[in-house]
Motif scaffolding. Sequence first.
Motif, PDB file in Angstrom:
ATOM      1  N   GLY A   1      54.897  37.041  40.325  1.00  0.00           N
ATOM      2  CA  GLY A   1      54.664  35.902  41.059  1.00  0.00           C
ATOM      3  C   GLY A   1      53.510  35.585  41.747  1.00  0.00           C
ATOM      4  O   GLY A   1      52.829  34.474  41.639  1.00  0.00           O
ATOM      5  N   VAL A   2      52.649  36.692  41.852  1.00  0.00           N
ATOM      6  CA  VAL A   2      51.172  36.577  42.218  1.00  0.00           C
ATOM      7  C   VAL A   2      50.402  35.968  41.292  1.00  0.00           C
ATOM      8  O   VAL A   2      49.438  35.024  41.588  1.00  0.00           O
ATOM      9  N   LEU A   3      50.422  36.592  40.016  1.00  0.00           N
ATOM     10  CA  LEU A   3      49.568  36.250  38.871  1.00  0.00           C
ATOM     11  C   LEU A   3      49.936  34.777  38.476  1.00  0.00           C
ATOM     12  O   LEU A   3      49.081  33.950  38.172  1.00  0.00           O
ATOM     13  N   ALA A   4      51.156  34.157  38.465  1.00  0.00           N
ATOM     14  CA  ALA A   4      51.590  32.996  37.979  1.00  0.00           C
ATOM     15  C   ALA A   4      51.118  31.854  38.848  1.00  0.00           C
ATOM     16  O   ALA A   4      50.663  31.150  38.603  1.00  0.00           O
TER      17      ALA A   4
ATOM     18  N   ASN B   1      39.040  33.064  35.356  1.00  0.00           N
ATOM     19  CA  ASN B   1      38.048  33.817  36.263  1.00  0.00           C
ATOM     20  C   ASN B   1      36.543  33.695  35.474  1.00  0.00           C
ATOM     21  O   ASN B   1      35.614  33.025  36.016  1.00  0.00           O
ATOM     22  N   LEU B   2      36.730  33.877  34.094  1.00  0.00           N
ATOM     23  CA  LEU B   2      35.213  33.859  33.279  1.00  0.00           C
ATOM     24  C   LEU B   2      35.041  32.547  33.382  1.00  0.00           C
ATOM     25  O   LEU B   2      33.865  32.129  33.332  1.00  0.00           O
ATOM     26  N   ARG B   3      36.052  31.701  33.249  1.00  0.00           N
ATOM     27  CA  ARG B   3      35.612  30.122  32.781  1.00  0.00           C
ATOM     28  C   ARG B   3      35.137  29.523  33.961  1.00  0.00           C
ATOM     29  O   ARG B   3      34.066  28.829  33.941  1.00  0.00           O
ATOM     30  N   GLY B   4      35.639  30.009  35.258  1.00  0.00           N
ATOM     31  CA  GLY B   4      35.064  29.435  36.410  1.00  0.00           C
ATOM     32  C   GLY B   4      33.715  29.900  36.567  1.00  0.00           C
ATOM     33  O   GLY B   4      32.837  29.003  37.252  1.00  0.00           O
ATOM     34  N   ARG B   5      33.228  31.286  36.081  1.00  0.00           N
ATOM     35  CA  ARG B   5      32.015  31.620  36.388  1.00  0.00           C
ATOM     36  C   ARG B   5      31.009  31.013  35.433  1.00  0.00           C
ATOM     37  O   ARG B   5      29.850  30.741  35.900  1.00  0.00           O
TER      38      ARG B   5
ATOM     39  N   LEU C   1      48.096  38.294  33.348  1.00  0.00           N
ATOM     40  CA  LEU C   1      46.739  38.764  33.816  1.00  0.00           C
ATOM     41  C   LEU C   1      45.714  38.620  32.955  1.00  0.00           C
ATOM     42  O   LEU C   1      44.529  38.302  33.388  1.00  0.00           O
ATOM     43  N   GLY C   2      46.041  38.512  31.575  1.00  0.00           N
ATOM     44  CA  GLY C   2      45.009  37.864  30.474  1.00  0.00           C
ATOM     45  C   GLY C   2      44.662  36.626  31.171  1.00  0.00           C
ATOM     46  O   GLY C   2      43.497  35.999  30.817  1.00  0.00           O
ATOM     47  N   ALA C   3      45.664  35.420  31.292  1.00  0.00           N
ATOM     48  CA  ALA C   3      45.468  34.259  31.695  1.00  0.00           C
ATOM     49  C   ALA C   3      44.397  34.162  32.835  1.00  0.00           C
ATOM     50  O   ALA C   3      43.391  33.539  32.963  1.00  0.00           O
ATOM     51  N   TYR C   4      44.661  35.023  34.096  1.00  0.00           N
ATOM     52  CA  TYR C   4      44.038  34.974  35.182  1.00  0.00           C
ATOM     53  C   TYR C   4      42.478  35.300  34.756  1.00  0.00           C
ATOM     54  O   TYR C   4      41.648  34.790  35.259  1.00  0.00           O
TER      55      TYR C   4
ATOM     56  N   LEU D   1      59.463  41.957  31.291  1.00  0.00           N
ATOM     57  CA  LEU D   1      58.609  41.901  32.463  1.00  0.00           C
ATOM     58  C   LEU D   1      57.127  42.648  32.300  1.00  0.00           C
ATOM     59  O   LEU D   1      56.200  41.959  32.743  1.00  0.00           O
ATOM     60  N   LEU D   2      57.069  43.360  31.469  1.00  0.00           N
ATOM     61  CA  LEU D   2      55.710  44.123  31.246  1.00  0.00           C
ATOM     62  C   LEU D   2      54.942  43.103  30.412  1.00  0.00           C
ATOM     63  O   LEU D   2      53.747  42.989  30.515  1.00  0.00           O
ATOM     64  N   LEU D   3      55.691  42.367  29.369  1.00  0.00           N
ATOM     65  CA  LEU D   3      54.847  41.526  28.426  1.00  0.00           C
ATOM     66  C   LEU D   3      54.518  40.345  29.469  1.00  0.00           C
ATOM     67  O   LEU D   3      53.439  39.882  28.938  1.00  0.00           O
ATOM     68  N   SER D   4      55.237  39.847  29.924  1.00  0.00           N
ATOM     69  CA  SER D   4      54.866  38.725  30.905  1.00  0.00           C
ATOM     70  C   SER D   4      53.684  39.044  31.998  1.00  0.00           C
ATOM     71  O   SER D   4      52.880  38.170  32.084  1.00  0.00           O
TER      72      SER D   4
END
Length: 693
Positions: free
Chosen positions: A594-597, A687-691, A680-683, A672-675
Motif C-alpha cells: 500500500g505504501v509503495l503503490a 525518484n531518479l526521474r524527478g531528480r 519498489l523499482g517503480a518508486y 506479494l514479494l514479486l509485487s
Amino acid sequence: MIQAIGLTSNPRKEFPPAVDDVSFEALSGRVTALLGAPGAGKSTALKLMLELQQGRGVAYFRGRPLHRIAHPMREVGVLLGDVPGHPARTVRGHLRMLCAAAGLPTRRADEVLEVVGLVSLCEARLNTLSRGMDRRLGLACALLSDPHTLVLDDPAAGLAVREGRWLHGIMRAHADQGGTVLFTTREPKEAARTADRVLTLEGGRLVADQEVADFSRTRLRPRIAVRTPHAARLGALLTKEARTARRSVEIVREGGNRLSVYGSTCAEIGETAFRHGILVHQLADEIGDMGPTSAMPPSAVEGDPESAENAQTSVQEAEGLDQGQDQGPDPALVEGYQAFAEEPREAVAVAEPRTLADGVPESNPAPLVGPGLHVGSAPHTDPGPRAHLGPHPDSAPGAHSEPDTAPSPDAHPEPRPARASEAGPLPMLPPPIAVRSAPSPLRPLRYELRRAGGVGTAYVTAAAVLVTSALMAVLLARIGHTPQPRLLAAWPRELPLPPAAIGAGLLGAIAFGDEFRHPALAADRGTVPRRLGLLVAKLLVAAATALLLAVLAVGCDLEVLYLVYGPELISVPADWLPLGASWVGLVVGCSWAGVLAAGVFRSTSAGLAAVVAVPLLVVPLVQKVLEGSSVRSAVGFPMRLRELVLVQWPFGGERHLEAVARAITQPVGGALLLSLVALLGAYVLTNLRGRVR
C-alpha cells in the motif's frame, strides 16, 4: 535576494504560455510586489520559481536554485493559497509535524503560534478556521524555519482591513531584519502602500519594474481628501473658483461629508474654506486608490474617536473673526451655489459611495475612471493605470529605476506613500534560530510518527478492522468447515485477504495518499519530496502498525471465540511458528504494498487497489508459472544451506529459515514479494526521474 531569469511556462493548447520570458530581481531588505490582474500569470510565475510547475527559466535564491539547496524550508517560506494540511489535524499538531520534518524543537511551534496570535486556537481543527485565521496559520508555517525569503501569493485576498494591515506589518518587519519578501497582489492600492518595488505583469509578460514612488506617480492619481459638514457648499465654491481661474479640477463626492479633489492642493482648498468661513475636519494629501499617506495609529483607522480626532487636521476659522458671531450666508456664495445646482448633468459627475461584494460600504473608493467633474477649458489628462502600462523609461527587469528629474514648480507635490513602519510599531517576529540541530536519520521517522498519530484515521481504521475480524471469526466458527489457522485470522476461502491484511494495506496507502491529498510539505519540494529517507520512515511505521494490528486481530479473535464457544477452538497449533511467520509476513507485506503503490500512483485508492490485486491478479499468474513437472520443490533448503556453510545454526535458526522459505514459496507469498519488488523499482525510477528533471 531572488533572481528570476527567463521564467516561461509550457504553452497550452491554442493559448500562449501563461508566463513568457519573465525576469526580475527581489532584493534583500525590501518588499517586492508582483502586481497584475487575474490571469496575468502571477501565481504561475511563483510556481515556476519554486519548481512546482514545469517550464523554462531558473530562479536563484541567494545564488542557488531551489533544487540545489539542501534544506529549502530554511531558505524559502511559502504561502500559496490555503494551508495544505489535513482538515482534521489541530493547529498545534500541524506545526509540530512540520517542526519534526525540519528538525526543529517542538517549542518552536509554540513560539510561532504566539507571534501570529493563534495560541487560543492551538487545539482547533484546520477545517474550522476562518479565512483570517487560516492565513495566520499559513504565515506561521512560512516563518517556522526562520527562512531568509518569504514568497506569498495574494496573502491579503479576502481579509478584513485589520488582518491585512497586520499581515503587511509582518512582511515589513521581515524585510527590515534583512529578509527578502515577494508577494503578489491584484490591487494597486495594496502594492503602493506595502511594497518598496512594484513589478507589473500583463498577459504573462513583465511590463513595468518601478520603485514605489515612480509607480505611485505613474499609476496612481494624487488627490486631496476633504472632510467637512458643508461638503456640497465647499464643492460648489471650488467649482466656481476653478471655472474663474480656468483650471481643470475634478471633484468626487465620496458620500457623507467627504470630498476627493483632483487637480488642486491643500493650500488652495484651505484658503477657499478660510475665505468663506467653512469648517474643515480633514484636509490631507492622498494617492488615489491608496488611502491616506499620513501616519495614523491602527486604532484611528479602526474608528477610535479619540485617536481619530488626534490624527485629523482641522482648518479653523479665520484669525480675527469673532467665533461667536454669525457671519451669515454670503450672497455671492448663494448665487454661485444656485448656479452650480442648475448646471447640466453632463457637465457634472459626482461619484456615489460604492459598496464591496459583501454589501459593506467602501470607506475609500477609487476615483472616477470615466468622465468626472472637469471644470475649466483646460484639457484633463487622466494619469490612471491604463495610461502607463509599459515599463518605466529608466527601468528594466532586474535593474533599479532612477527617479526622474525634479518636477516643475507648477506641478503639485507628490505625497510619499506611507509605510507600515510609519503607521505604528511593527508586529514581532519569531525569535531567530541561532543553532540548528545536525541532520539526523530519525528526522523523517519523527515526522511520520506525528503525521500518522495526529489524526484519528488510523485509530478508526484499526477499530473497524478488529471489530470486523472478531465478528467474522464468530461467523466462520458457527458455519464450520474452516481450518483453525484461517479461523483465527478470520480469513474465509471466499475472501482474497483477511480483514487485518486489508486494513494494514489501507493504512499503508494512507501514509502516502494523505501526502498527495493534503501536501503539508508542499513548500519544501513540490507536492511530496521523493526522498528515500521519507520512504524508509513510512515503511518502518507501516510495518510496526501492521504488526501490532496482526497481533491484536488474532488476540481479539481468540478472546471472542473463547467467550462464545469455549476453550475448544483456541488450542495452539503445533506448527504455530511457520504459521505466525506467514501471518506476519502477509500483513506487513500488504502494508508495504500500500505504501509503495500510493507513492507511485499518488493516490490512496490506487494503493489499496494494488494490495487487493495481489491475490486476485498476481497469484493466478504465479500459479500458472509454477505449474508443471519441471518445477522442483524448495523443501530441505535450510539443511542444504547448513551443509554448505558448515556452521551450526544458533537457536534453531534452520527452523526459522525454513518457515521463511515456505512463506515465500506459497503462491500468495511469492506474488506479494514479486509485487513489492516491482513497486519498489517503480518508486526508485520515479525518484531518479524527478531528480534529473
